[in-house]
Design a protein around this motif. Structure first.
Motif, short mmCIF file in Angstrom:
data_model
loop_
_atom_site.label_atom_id
_atom_site.label_comp_id
_atom_site.label_asym_id
_atom_site.label_seq_id
_atom_site.Cartn_x
_atom_site.Cartn_y
_atom_site.Cartn_z
N GLY A 31 64.38 -9.32 -14.60
CA GLY A 31 64.58 -7.89 -14.44
C GLY A 31 65.55 -7.56 -13.32
O GLY A 31 65.74 -8.34 -12.39
N GLY A 32 66.18 -6.39 -13.46
CA GLY A 32 67.16 -5.98 -12.48
C GLY A 32 68.56 -6.37 -12.86
O GLY A 32 69.48 -6.28 -12.03
N GLN A 33 68.78 -6.78 -14.13
CA GLN A 33 70.10 -7.21 -14.57
C GLN A 33 70.45 -6.57 -15.92
O GLN A 33 69.61 -6.45 -16.81
N PHE A 34 71.72 -6.22 -16.05
CA PHE A 34 72.30 -5.81 -17.32
C PHE A 34 73.21 -6.94 -17.76
O PHE A 34 74.20 -7.24 -17.09
N VAL A 35 72.84 -7.59 -18.86
CA VAL A 35 73.53 -8.79 -19.32
C VAL A 35 74.25 -8.49 -20.63
O VAL A 35 73.64 -8.04 -21.60
N GLY A 36 75.55 -8.74 -20.67
CA GLY A 36 76.32 -8.56 -21.88
C GLY A 36 76.43 -9.87 -22.65
O GLY A 36 76.67 -10.92 -22.06
N ILE A 37 76.20 -9.80 -23.96
CA ILE A 37 76.36 -10.96 -24.83
C ILE A 37 77.65 -10.76 -25.62
O ILE A 37 77.77 -9.84 -26.42
N LEU A 38 78.62 -11.62 -25.37
CA LEU A 38 79.97 -11.46 -25.91
C LEU A 38 80.32 -12.64 -26.79
O LEU A 38 79.70 -13.69 -26.74
N GLY A 39 81.37 -12.45 -27.59
CA GLY A 39 81.88 -13.54 -28.42
C GLY A 39 82.43 -13.02 -29.72
O GLY A 39 82.15 -11.88 -30.12
N LEU A 184 72.51 2.02 -18.87
CA LEU A 184 71.93 0.68 -18.88
C LEU A 184 72.06 0.02 -17.51
O LEU A 184 71.14 -0.69 -17.07
N ALA A 185 73.16 0.25 -16.83
CA ALA A 185 73.31 -0.27 -15.47
C ALA A 185 72.26 0.35 -14.54
O ALA A 185 71.69 -0.34 -13.69
N ARG A 186 72.01 1.65 -14.71
CA ARG A 186 71.00 2.31 -13.88
C ARG A 186 69.59 1.79 -14.20
O ARG A 186 68.79 1.56 -13.29
N LYS A 187 69.29 1.58 -15.48
CA LYS A 187 67.98 1.05 -15.85
C LYS A 187 67.79 -0.35 -15.26
O LYS A 187 66.69 -0.71 -14.82
N ALA A 188 68.85 -1.14 -15.25
CA ALA A 188 68.77 -2.46 -14.63
C ALA A 188 68.47 -2.33 -13.14
O ALA A 188 67.66 -3.09 -12.58
N SER A 189 69.09 -1.37 -12.48
CA SER A 189 68.86 -1.19 -11.05
C SER A 189 67.42 -0.76 -10.76
O SER A 189 66.92 -0.95 -9.66
N LEU A 195 69.67 -6.71 -22.26
CA LEU A 195 70.65 -7.61 -22.87
C LEU A 195 71.29 -6.88 -24.04
O LEU A 195 70.58 -6.41 -24.94
N ALA A 196 72.60 -6.79 -24.03
CA ALA A 196 73.30 -6.04 -25.07
C ALA A 196 74.44 -6.85 -25.66
O ALA A 196 75.25 -7.42 -24.92
N CYS A 208 78.28 -4.65 -16.71
CA CYS A 208 77.31 -5.76 -16.77
C CYS A 208 77.27 -6.52 -15.45
O CYS A 208 78.29 -6.75 -14.81
N ASP A 209 76.06 -6.95 -15.07
CA ASP A 209 75.91 -7.81 -13.91
C ASP A 209 76.27 -9.26 -14.25
O ASP A 209 76.83 -9.98 -13.43
N GLN A 210 75.90 -9.66 -15.47
CA GLN A 210 76.17 -11.01 -15.96
C GLN A 210 76.65 -10.90 -17.41
O GLN A 210 76.31 -9.94 -18.11
N VAL A 211 77.43 -11.87 -17.85
CA VAL A 211 77.82 -11.93 -19.25
C VAL A 211 77.60 -13.34 -19.78
O VAL A 211 77.70 -14.33 -19.05
N ILE A 212 77.26 -13.39 -21.07
CA ILE A 212 77.10 -14.65 -21.79
C ILE A 212 78.19 -14.67 -22.86
O ILE A 212 78.26 -13.77 -23.69
N LEU A 213 79.05 -15.67 -22.83
CA LEU A 213 80.13 -15.78 -23.79
C LEU A 213 79.77 -16.86 -24.81
O LEU A 213 79.73 -18.05 -24.47
N LEU A 214 79.48 -16.43 -26.05
CA LEU A 214 79.12 -17.35 -27.11
C LEU A 214 80.35 -17.70 -27.94
O LEU A 214 81.20 -16.85 -28.21
N HIS A 215 80.41 -18.96 -28.36
CA HIS A 215 81.52 -19.42 -29.21
C HIS A 215 81.00 -20.52 -30.11
O HIS A 215 80.45 -21.52 -29.63
N GLN A 216 81.09 -20.30 -31.42
CA GLN A 216 80.64 -21.28 -32.41
C GLN A 216 79.19 -21.69 -32.18
O GLN A 216 78.83 -22.85 -32.29
#
Length: 257
Positions: A31-39, A184-189, A195-196, A208-216
């Motif tokens: 908790g306390g993080q807004f995480v972006g899921i990208l790819g 979403l950033a405020r809700k994380a705070s 996770l979006a 986003c505080d953190q991002v996850i970059l997915l590939h294949q």
């Protein structure tokens, strides 16, 4: 309890003979993080969210919600911990306020009538997502972008520690994209773990505080936007040349072709 999600060496295929959609995925966020899921399309982003909400089964590896295996939860209990906005939600032909009230379903017993406290949460959620003026409109008589914000309000009314959002800014104009990013950033705070799945790299970079970059089907890289959204990384994942520069106020990457 601080909300948390943990995946340890997760693999998933839609059938035994099919191609593996997710391969050896491990991550841990609290908790306390807004995480972006990208790819790119087909990278496994939506599949990842559906596994976290137990809409899919048959994975290999460990998935934990708040320190417990997701398989140990019954669906009502899980819905008190995790709220999911799918990419293409189903819309029942009800008023907007009644759609948002459906977020209270995990707390409603068979003979339970909604209480003033439930309606207070519903109207608070509609206010936060700027749909209060639509409360008495039928859901099928508002725009796609407005429906998207109504579904976010329903998730907020669910009052979970974890929000999973599959393309929450889809159909939204720039004003409401920014508004949702800020919300979403405020809700994380405030302690929520959000996770979006996002296609807009710029939006992810800014909020986003953190991002996850997915590939294949694999995690290509994860970390802070400024450490992940680098030209050479984006070139390898997306196959296009993108430039980055620092935002003059936030210092975060600005991404441009």
């Amino acid at each position: 309890m601080v909300p948390s999600l943990q995946l340890e060496r997760v693999f998933y295929s839609y059938d035994q003979e099919g191609q593996t959609v997710l391969q050896d995925v491990s991550l841990e966020y609290a908790g306390g993080q807004f995480v972006g899921i990208l790819g790119p399309n087909g990278a496994g982003k939506s599949t990842l969210l559906r596994l976290l909400d137990r809409l899919l089964s048959g994975h290999r590896g460990e998935i934990k919600v708040n320190g417990r295996s997701v398989e140990e939860y019954d669906l009502r209990e899980l819905a008190r911990s995790v709220a999911l906005i799918p990419q293409e939600p189903e819309y029942f032909p009800f008023l907007v306020k009644d759609i948002v009230m459906m977020g209270r379903t995990p707390y409603v017993g068979r003979f339970y009538k909604e209480q003033p406290a439930d309606w207070a949460l519903v109207y608070q959620a509609m206010e936060e997502t700027h749909v209060s003026h639509l409360a008495d409109r039928p859901i099928h008589r508002i725009s796609g972008g407005e429906r998207q914000r109504v579904m976010l309000a329903r998730a907020l009314a669910q009052k979970t520690g974890i929000l999973l959002l599959d393309e929450p800014t889809n159909h939204l104009d720039i004003q409401h994209q920014v508004s949702i990013g800020q919300l979403l950033a405020r809700k994380a705070s405030e302690g929520i773990l959000a996770l979006a799945v996002l296609h807009d790299l710029q939006l992810a970079s800014l909020y986003c505080d953190q991002v996850i970059l997915l590939h294949q089907g694999k995690i290509f890289r994860q970390g802070r936007p400024e450490d992940v959204l680098l030209p050479e990384v984006l070139r390898e994942v997306y196959g296009v040349e993108l430039l980055t520069m620092k935002h003059p106020k936030s210092g975060r990457p600005i991404i441009t072709p």
